[in-house]
Every structure is written in C-alpha cells, then in structure tokens.
Motif scaffolding. Structure first.
Motif, PDB file in Angstrom:
ATOM      1  N   LEU A   1     -51.695  33.894  87.485  1.00 17.88           N
ATOM      2  CA  LEU A   1     -52.607  34.912  86.974  1.00 17.88           C
ATOM      3  C   LEU A   1     -52.749  36.073  87.962  1.00 17.88           C
ATOM      4  CD1 LEU A   1     -55.390  32.706  85.334  1.00 17.88           C
ATOM      5  CD2 LEU A   1     -53.596  34.028  84.195  1.00 17.88           C
ATOM      6  N   PHE A   2     -52.800  35.755  89.247  1.00 16.13           N
ATOM      7  CA  PHE A   2     -52.890  36.767  90.297  1.00 16.13           C
ATOM      8  C   PHE A   2     -51.702  37.721  90.214  1.00 16.13           C
ATOM      9  CE2 PHE A   2     -52.250  38.150  94.715  1.00 16.13           C
ATOM     10  CZ  PHE A   2     -53.530  38.519  95.086  1.00 16.13           C
ATOM     11  N   ASN A   3     -50.508  37.165  90.011  1.00 14.18           N
ATOM     12  CA  ASN A   3     -49.306  37.993  89.929  1.00 14.18           C
ATOM     13  C   ASN A   3     -49.216  38.747  88.612  1.00 14.18           C
ATOM     14  OD1 ASN A   3     -47.635  37.776  92.436  1.00 14.18           O
ATOM     15  ND2 ASN A   3     -48.111  35.632  92.068  1.00 14.18           N
ATOM     16  N   LEU A   4     -49.693  38.165  87.531  1.00 11.92           N
ATOM     17  CA  LEU A   4     -49.753  38.910  86.264  1.00 11.92           C
ATOM     18  C   LEU A   4     -50.703  40.099  86.402  1.00 11.92           C
ATOM     19  CD1 LEU A   4     -49.810  36.041  83.607  1.00 11.92           C
ATOM     20  CD2 LEU A   4     -47.969  37.669  84.049  1.00 11.92           C
ATOM     21  N   ALA A   5     -51.812  39.884  87.090  1.00 12.42           N
ATOM     22  CA  ALA A   5     -52.761  40.978  87.331  1.00 12.42           C
ATOM     23  C   ALA A   5     -52.129  42.057  88.201  1.00 12.42           C
ATOM     24  CB  ALA A   5     -54.036  40.439  87.979  1.00 12.42           C
ATOM     25  N   SER A   6     -51.263  41.657  89.127  1.00 12.77           N
ATOM     26  CA  SER A   6     -50.601  42.654  89.968  1.00 12.77           C
ATOM     27  C   SER A   6     -49.635  43.502  89.152  1.00 12.77           C
ATOM     28  CB  SER A   6     -49.885  41.997  91.147  1.00 12.77           C
ATOM     29  OG  SER A   6     -48.730  41.307  90.727  1.00 12.77           O
ATOM     30  N   VAL A   7     -49.032  42.921  88.126  1.00 15.45           N
ATOM     31  CA  VAL A   7     -48.149  43.687  87.231  1.00 15.45           C
ATOM     32  C   VAL A   7     -48.968  44.752  86.494  1.00 15.45           C
ATOM     33  CG1 VAL A   7     -46.666  43.549  85.181  1.00 15.45           C
ATOM     34  CG2 VAL A   7     -46.447  41.846  86.999  1.00 15.45           C
ATOM     35  N   VAL A   8     -50.165  44.370  86.039  1.00 15.34           N
ATOM     36  CA  VAL A   8     -51.054  45.334  85.385  1.00 15.34           C
ATOM     37  C   VAL A   8     -51.369  46.482  86.346  1.00 15.34           C
ATOM     38  CG1 VAL A   8     -53.375  45.680  84.425  1.00 15.34           C
ATOM     39  CG2 VAL A   8     -52.058  43.653  83.802  1.00 15.34           C
TER      40      VAL A   8
ATOM     41  N   PHE B   1     -57.366  44.396  90.779  1.00 10.65           N
ATOM     42  CA  PHE B   1     -58.605  43.643  90.960  1.00 10.65           C
ATOM     43  C   PHE B   1     -59.266  43.346  89.617  1.00 10.65           C
ATOM     44  CE2 PHE B   1     -63.238  43.671  91.146  1.00 10.65           C
ATOM     45  CZ  PHE B   1     -63.450  42.537  91.915  1.00 10.65           C
ATOM     46  N   GLY B   2     -59.393  44.366  88.774  1.00 10.17           N
ATOM     47  CA  GLY B   2     -60.047  44.188  87.470  1.00 10.17           C
ATOM     48  C   GLY B   2     -59.334  43.185  86.592  1.00 10.17           C
ATOM     49  N   ALA B   3     -58.009  43.284  86.535  1.00 12.76           N
ATOM     50  CA  ALA B   3     -57.240  42.341  85.720  1.00 12.76           C
ATOM     51  C   ALA B   3     -57.367  40.923  86.275  1.00 12.76           C
ATOM     52  CB  ALA B   3     -55.774  42.769  85.663  1.00 12.76           C
ATOM     53  N   ASN B   4     -57.300  40.792  87.593  1.00 16.40           N
ATOM     54  CA  ASN B   4     -57.457  39.478  88.213  1.00 16.40           C
ATOM     55  C   ASN B   4     -58.851  38.919  87.945  1.00 16.40           C
ATOM     56  OD1 ASN B   4     -56.325  37.365  90.029  1.00 16.40           O
ATOM     57  ND2 ASN B   4     -58.040  37.980  91.324  1.00 16.40           N
ATOM     58  N   TYR B   5     -59.861  39.763  88.062  1.00 13.53           N
ATOM     59  CA  TYR B   5     -61.258  39.376  87.822  1.00 13.53           C
ATOM     60  C   TYR B   5     -61.427  38.834  86.405  1.00 13.53           C
ATOM     61  CZ  TYR B   5     -66.342  39.850  87.651  1.00 13.53           C
ATOM     62  OH  TYR B   5     -67.686  39.611  87.518  1.00 13.53           O
ATOM     63  N   ILE B   6     -60.846  39.533  85.437  1.00 12.99           N
ATOM     64  CA  ILE B   6     -60.957  39.113  84.030  1.00 12.99           C
ATOM     65  C   ILE B   6     -60.118  37.854  83.764  1.00 12.99           C
ATOM     66  CG2 ILE B   6     -60.371  39.777  81.658  1.00 12.99           C
ATOM     67  CD1 ILE B   6     -61.133  42.701  82.558  1.00 12.99           C
ATOM     68  N   MET B   7     -58.870  37.857  84.214  1.00 10.70           N
ATOM     69  CA  MET B   7     -57.976  36.717  83.952  1.00 10.70           C
ATOM     70  C   MET B   7     -58.464  35.427  84.610  1.00 10.70           C
ATOM     71  SD  MET B   7     -54.204  38.292  84.352  1.00 10.70           S
ATOM     72  CE  MET B   7     -53.546  39.545  83.288  1.00 10.70           C
TER      73      MET B   7
ATOM     74  N   SER C   1     -42.102  42.169  99.794  1.00 10.42           N
ATOM     75  CA  SER C   1     -42.990  41.981  98.635  1.00 10.42           C
ATOM     76  C   SER C   1     -43.398  40.521  98.486  1.00 10.42           C
ATOM     77  CB  SER C   1     -42.298  42.457  97.357  1.00 10.42           C
ATOM     78  OG  SER C   1     -42.085  43.835  97.418  1.00 10.42           O
ATOM     79  N   ALA C   2     -42.448  39.618  98.624  1.00  7.28           N
ATOM     80  CA  ALA C   2     -42.745  38.193  98.464  1.00  7.28           C
ATOM     81  C   ALA C   2     -43.718  37.712  99.544  1.00  7.28           C
ATOM     82  CB  ALA C   2     -41.451  37.377  98.512  1.00  7.28           C
ATOM     83  N   VAL C   3     -43.447  38.080 100.786  1.00  7.69           N
ATOM     84  CA  VAL C   3     -44.315  37.658 101.895  1.00  7.69           C
ATOM     85  C   VAL C   3     -45.701  38.289 101.758  1.00  7.69           C
ATOM     86  CG1 VAL C   3     -44.640  37.875 104.395  1.00  7.69           C
ATOM     87  CG2 VAL C   3     -42.446  37.127 103.491  1.00  7.69           C
ATOM     88  N   GLY C   4     -45.753  39.560 101.401  1.00  7.75           N
ATOM     89  CA  GLY C   4     -47.032  40.248 101.239  1.00  7.75           C
ATOM     90  C   GLY C   4     -47.862  39.685 100.106  1.00  7.75           C
ATOM     91  N   THR C   5     -47.222  39.427  98.971  1.00  8.95           N
ATOM     92  CA  THR C   5     -47.931  38.870  97.817  1.00  8.95           C
ATOM     93  C   THR C   5     -48.463  37.479  98.137  1.00  8.95           C
ATOM     94  OG1 THR C   5     -46.575  40.117  96.266  1.00  8.95           O
ATOM     95  CG2 THR C   5     -47.692  38.186  95.394  1.00  8.95           C
TER      96      THR C   5
END
Length: 139
Positions: free
Chosen positions: A19-26, A61-67, A115-119
């Motif tokens: 979900l965190f990564n889906l929110a990052s896509v948003v 943040f908003g997408a992660n908060y909601i998801m 990107s992978a290490v940062g995420t």
C-alpha cells in the motif's frame, strides 16, 4: 536473540509495504502532472521541481493515509514522521545513487538501486517510528 514475526504479522507488514508503494505511485503521478502543468504555465524548472515535489509528497502522504486507514487523531504525528523518514530515505537513496554511479557507472542501475534502497529505508523508518511510543521513552 532474533525474534520471528508471526505469519499474520509478516503478511500485515507486506500489505503495508504494498500500500505504501501504491501510494508512492499516486504521489509520483500527481507530482509529474504538476511539474508538467507548472512548466507549461510558469516555465521555471527550479520552481516547478520544488512545487512538484511538494505536490507529490503531500499526495503520497494523503494516499498512504487513506489506503492504510489511519486515524485522524494522529494525523499531525503521521505527517511529521512520514516527511522526516522520507527525507532520511531521500538522503540514503542519494548516497546509494552516488555510490552506484561511481562504481557501477550505469545510470539506470544507479537509479534503480537508489530508488529501491530509498523506498525501503523510508518504509522501514516510517513503520518503526509510527510504532514508537515517545511517552515511554521519557521514563
């Protein structure tokens, strides 16, 4: 002594990570759209980059908060922790990117590694910090 997470705990952490990564896509898509719009309306790359990062970060943040179905009573703490861990993740990803550029000398590989290490860093730090009880540290 290493403690094992129960299977349900591991699954819950994996679900949060997805979900965190889906929110990052948003956040990425809205940040990219805002960068494009800003460059079209006010062609200043520095302003557009800063504006887009702000929009992307708040959208993430908003997408992660909601998801993640987070509660309203801790929104300020969540926002501060999310952004602080995001900055640490950004610094670590930048270091990894620089290391990979110097030693691997392939920009795509460096971007992917950074990107992978940062995420992963951002996610782990955010997960740990959200579970940290500051009140218990004072005693």
């Amino acid at each position: 002594m290493k403690t094992e997470l129960p299977k349900q705990g591991k699954l819950a952490v994996f679900k949060c990570f997805v979900l965190f990564n889906l929110a990052s896509v948003v956040g990425f898509l809205l940040g990219t759209a805002s960068f494009t719009m800003c460059m079209f309306l006010f062609p200043n790359p520095t302003f557009a980059w800063l504006f887009a990062n702000g929009v992307g970060g708040i959208s993430h943040f908003g997408a992660n908060y909601i998801m993640q179905r987070q509660t309203k009573d801790k929104i300020a703490k969540n926002f501060i922790v999310f952004n602080a861990t995001g900055m640490v993740g950004f610094l670590i990803s930048s270091a990894m990117f620089g290391f990979a550029i110097v030693y691997i000398q392939d920009s795509t590989a460096a971007w992917l590694l950074g990107s992978a290490v940062g995420t992963f860093t951002h996610f782990v730090l955010n997960e740990r910090a959200m579970k940290l009880n500051i009140e218990s540290l004072k005693h």
